[in-house]
Design a protein around this motif. Structure first.
Motif, mmCIF file in Angstrom:
data_model
loop_
_atom_site.group_PDB
_atom_site.id
_atom_site.type_symbol
_atom_site.label_atom_id
_atom_site.label_comp_id
_atom_site.label_asym_id
_atom_site.label_seq_id
_atom_site.Cartn_x
_atom_site.Cartn_y
_atom_site.Cartn_z
ATOM 1 N N LEU A 128 0.803 -1.219 0.000
ATOM 2 C CA LEU A 128 0.000 0.000 0.000
ATOM 3 C C LEU A 128 0.840 1.275 0.000
ATOM 4 C CD1 LEU A 128 -2.702 -1.065 2.628
ATOM 5 C CD2 LEU A 128 -2.849 -1.168 0.132
ATOM 6 N N ALA A 129 2.161 1.123 -0.186
ATOM 7 C CA ALA A 129 3.044 2.285 -0.082
ATOM 8 C C ALA A 129 2.662 3.383 -1.065
ATOM 9 C CB ALA A 129 4.492 1.854 -0.296
ATOM 10 N N ASP A 130 2.309 3.012 -2.287
ATOM 11 C CA ASP A 130 1.977 4.003 -3.308
ATOM 12 C C ASP A 130 0.485 4.108 -3.557
ATOM 13 O OD1 ASP A 130 4.664 4.662 -3.757
ATOM 14 O OD2 ASP A 130 4.914 2.976 -5.136
ATOM 15 N N ALA A 131 -0.304 3.454 -2.722
ATOM 16 C CA ALA A 131 -1.751 3.479 -2.921
ATOM 17 C C ALA A 131 -2.356 4.731 -2.310
ATOM 18 C CB ALA A 131 -2.376 2.238 -2.294
ATOM 19 N N TYR A 132 -3.388 5.230 -2.933
ATOM 20 C CA TYR A 132 -4.134 6.355 -2.379
ATOM 21 C C TYR A 132 -5.558 6.273 -2.890
ATOM 22 C CZ TYR A 132 -3.688 8.640 -6.955
ATOM 23 O OH TYR A 132 -3.762 8.939 -8.289
ATOM 24 N N PRO A 133 -6.538 6.686 -2.096
ATOM 25 C CA PRO A 133 -7.927 6.626 -2.535
ATOM 26 C C PRO A 133 -8.196 7.654 -3.625
ATOM 27 C CG PRO A 133 -7.756 7.697 -0.402
ATOM 28 C CD PRO A 133 -6.391 7.196 -0.737
ATOM 29 N N LYS A 134 -8.925 7.231 -4.639
ATOM 30 C CA LYS A 134 -9.184 8.136 -5.760
ATOM 31 C C LYS A 134 -10.514 7.799 -6.404
ATOM 32 C CE LYS A 134 -6.253 5.066 -8.442
ATOM 33 N NZ LYS A 134 -4.988 4.918 -9.161
ATOM 34 N N PRO A 135 -11.133 8.764 -7.034
ATOM 35 C CA PRO A 135 -12.390 8.511 -7.734
ATOM 36 C C PRO A 135 -12.123 7.908 -9.105
ATOM 37 C CG PRO A 135 -11.802 10.808 -7.930
ATOM 38 C CD PRO A 135 -10.755 10.179 -7.039
ATOM 39 N N LEU A 136 -13.130 7.266 -9.641
ATOM 40 C CA LEU A 136 -13.061 6.768 -11.008
ATOM 41 C C LEU A 136 -13.496 7.894 -11.940
ATOM 42 C CD1 LEU A 136 -12.586 4.386 -12.911
ATOM 43 C CD2 LEU A 136 -14.982 3.760 -12.597
ATOM 44 N N THR A 137 -12.610 8.292 -12.849
ATOM 45 C CA THR A 137 -12.897 9.437 -13.710
ATOM 46 C C THR A 137 -13.279 8.996 -15.115
ATOM 47 O OG1 THR A 137 -10.594 9.660 -14.404
ATOM 48 C CG2 THR A 137 -11.251 10.833 -12.397
ATOM 49 N N GLU A 138 -13.848 9.921 -15.861
ATOM 50 C CA GLU A 138 -14.314 9.632 -17.208
ATOM 51 C C GLU A 138 -13.180 9.153 -18.110
ATOM 52 O OE1 GLU A 138 -14.787 12.380 -15.531
ATOM 53 O OE2 GLU A 138 -16.952 12.586 -15.236
ATOM 54 N N GLU A 139 -12.003 9.753 -17.957
ATOM 55 C CA GLU A 139 -10.874 9.389 -18.824
ATOM 56 C C GLU A 139 -10.464 7.936 -18.624
ATOM 57 O OE1 GLU A 139 -11.130 13.522 -17.736
ATOM 58 O OE2 GLU A 139 -10.558 11.841 -16.462
ATOM 59 N N VAL A 140 -10.453 7.492 -17.372
ATOM 60 C CA VAL A 140 -10.060 6.115 -17.076
ATOM 61 C C VAL A 140 -11.088 5.142 -17.651
ATOM 62 C CG1 VAL A 140 -9.659 4.458 -15.217
ATOM 63 C CG2 VAL A 140 -8.735 6.771 -15.041
ATOM 64 N N VAL A 141 -12.359 5.489 -17.533
ATOM 65 C CA VAL A 141 -13.404 4.629 -18.080
ATOM 66 C C VAL A 141 -13.293 4.563 -19.600
ATOM 67 C CG1 VAL A 141 -15.894 4.348 -18.374
ATOM 68 C CG2 VAL A 141 -14.964 4.999 -16.153
ATOM 69 N N GLN A 142 -13.024 5.694 -20.232
ATOM 70 C CA GLN A 142 -12.904 5.722 -21.693
ATOM 71 C C GLN A 142 -11.746 4.856 -22.177
ATOM 72 O OE1 GLN A 142 -12.566 9.863 -22.640
ATOM 73 N NE2 GLN A 142 -14.731 10.304 -22.276
ATOM 74 N N ALA A 143 -10.704 4.730 -21.374
ATOM 75 C CA ALA A 143 -9.535 3.950 -21.769
ATOM 76 C C ALA A 143 -9.691 2.467 -21.454
ATOM 77 C CB ALA A 143 -8.286 4.489 -21.072
ATOM 78 N N ALA A 144 -10.742 2.097 -20.736
ATOM 79 C CA ALA A 144 -10.920 0.714 -20.304
ATOM 80 C C ALA A 144 -11.826 -0.049 -21.254
ATOM 81 C CB ALA A 144 -11.512 0.690 -18.894
ATOM 82 N N ASP A 145 -11.561 -1.324 -21.384
ATOM 83 C CA ASP A 145 -12.444 -2.208 -22.127
ATOM 84 C C ASP A 145 -13.503 -2.818 -21.211
ATOM 85 O OD1 ASP A 145 -9.485 -3.183 -23.740
ATOM 86 O OD2 ASP A 145 -11.055 -1.972 -24.651
ATOM 87 N N ILE A 146 -13.144 -2.999 -19.955
ATOM 88 C CA ILE A 146 -14.044 -3.615 -18.985
ATOM 89 C C ILE A 146 -14.042 -2.773 -17.718
ATOM 90 C CG2 ILE A 146 -14.527 -5.680 -17.604
ATOM 91 C CD1 ILE A 146 -12.909 -7.241 -19.745
ATOM 92 N N VAL A 147 -15.220 -2.465 -17.215
ATOM 93 C CA VAL A 147 -15.360 -1.704 -15.982
ATOM 94 C C VAL A 147 -16.083 -2.585 -14.968
ATOM 95 C CG1 VAL A 147 -16.310 0.361 -14.888
ATOM 96 C CG2 VAL A 147 -15.471 0.480 -17.244
ATOM 97 N N ILE A 148 -15.440 -2.801 -13.833
ATOM 98 C CA ILE A 148 -16.036 -3.606 -12.767
ATOM 99 C C ILE A 148 -16.400 -2.678 -11.619
ATOM 100 C CG2 ILE A 148 -15.674 -5.461 -11.108
ATOM 101 C CD1 ILE A 148 -13.665 -6.668 -13.091
#
Length: 200
Positions: A128-148
């Motif tokens: 978890l050293a580099d982990a941080y809580p973040k929202p799911l944004t439109e750009e990430v969804v657009q780049a994904a083939d599958i959204v879970i």
């Protein structure tokens, strides 16, 4: 570069950044993405990233670094979605921003995952050293083939052309460590089964 949907682009005469410390990160990112995205796009995204993180944060003192990291991820995703870079097929997972402790050290009521989520993940060997809580944004969804999603509902961006799966998972909020471990293991089992189905 056309303005991003939902992202306000700055005008030279109006202050944009909610924290002046974001300017250094914006400059680094503008240099890093020279030739792909203009400074205005970078400024708009870093300000928006900061605002999204701040929306769920109890303490905003340390949001500058995560805002820069989230902006970089969004720019990478946007570049992939626009076919400006080559990248592997990706999956998007929504992460609910977790609220930190109150100034007096108490935890706020109902923080996602409660106090045990980090412990349960560390026990499973998750770094978890580099982990941080973040929202799911439109750009990430657009780049994904599958959204879970996991009970995300209408809060998650919906983009045509993506395959959406929803995994009903119990809410770890306020649950004892044994229940949180069970939720962790259930997600792990679902992920393993899903990856097996995707394997050629």
């Amino acid at each position: 570069m056309a303005p991003l949907d939902g992202i306000a682009m700055p005008s030279p005469s109006s202050p944009l950044l909610p924290d002046e410390r974001l300017a250094a990160g914006a400059a680094r990112l503008a240099t890093r993405y020279t030739g792909r995205f203009g400074p205005e796009t970078v400024l708009g995204l870093i300000a928006d990233s900061y605002a999204r993180l701040a929306e769920h944060a109890w303490i905003r003192t340390h949001l500058v670094v995560p805002a820069e990291r989230l902006t970089a991820e969004r720019l990478d995703a946007l570049a992939h979605a626009q076919a400006l870079t080559d990248g592997p097929t990706s999956c998007a997972v929504r992460v609910q921003p977790e609220r930190g402790p109150l100034p007096d050290g108490r935890r706020p009521p109902g923080p996602p995952g409660g106090p045990y989520i980090g412990q349960a993940l560390t026990e499973a060997g998750v770094d978890l050293a580099d982990a941080y809580p973040k929202p799911l944004t439109e750009e990430v969804v657009q780049a994904a083939d599958i959204v879970i999603t996991m009970g995300c509902g209408d809060a998650c961006p919906v983009v045509s052309g993506c395959r959406y799966l929803d995994w009903p998972v119990a809410d770890p909020d306020g649950a004892p460590i044994a229940v949180v471990r069970g939720i962790r293991d259930a997600i792990d089992a679902r992920t393993t089964e899903f990856l097996t189905q995707l394997a050629p």
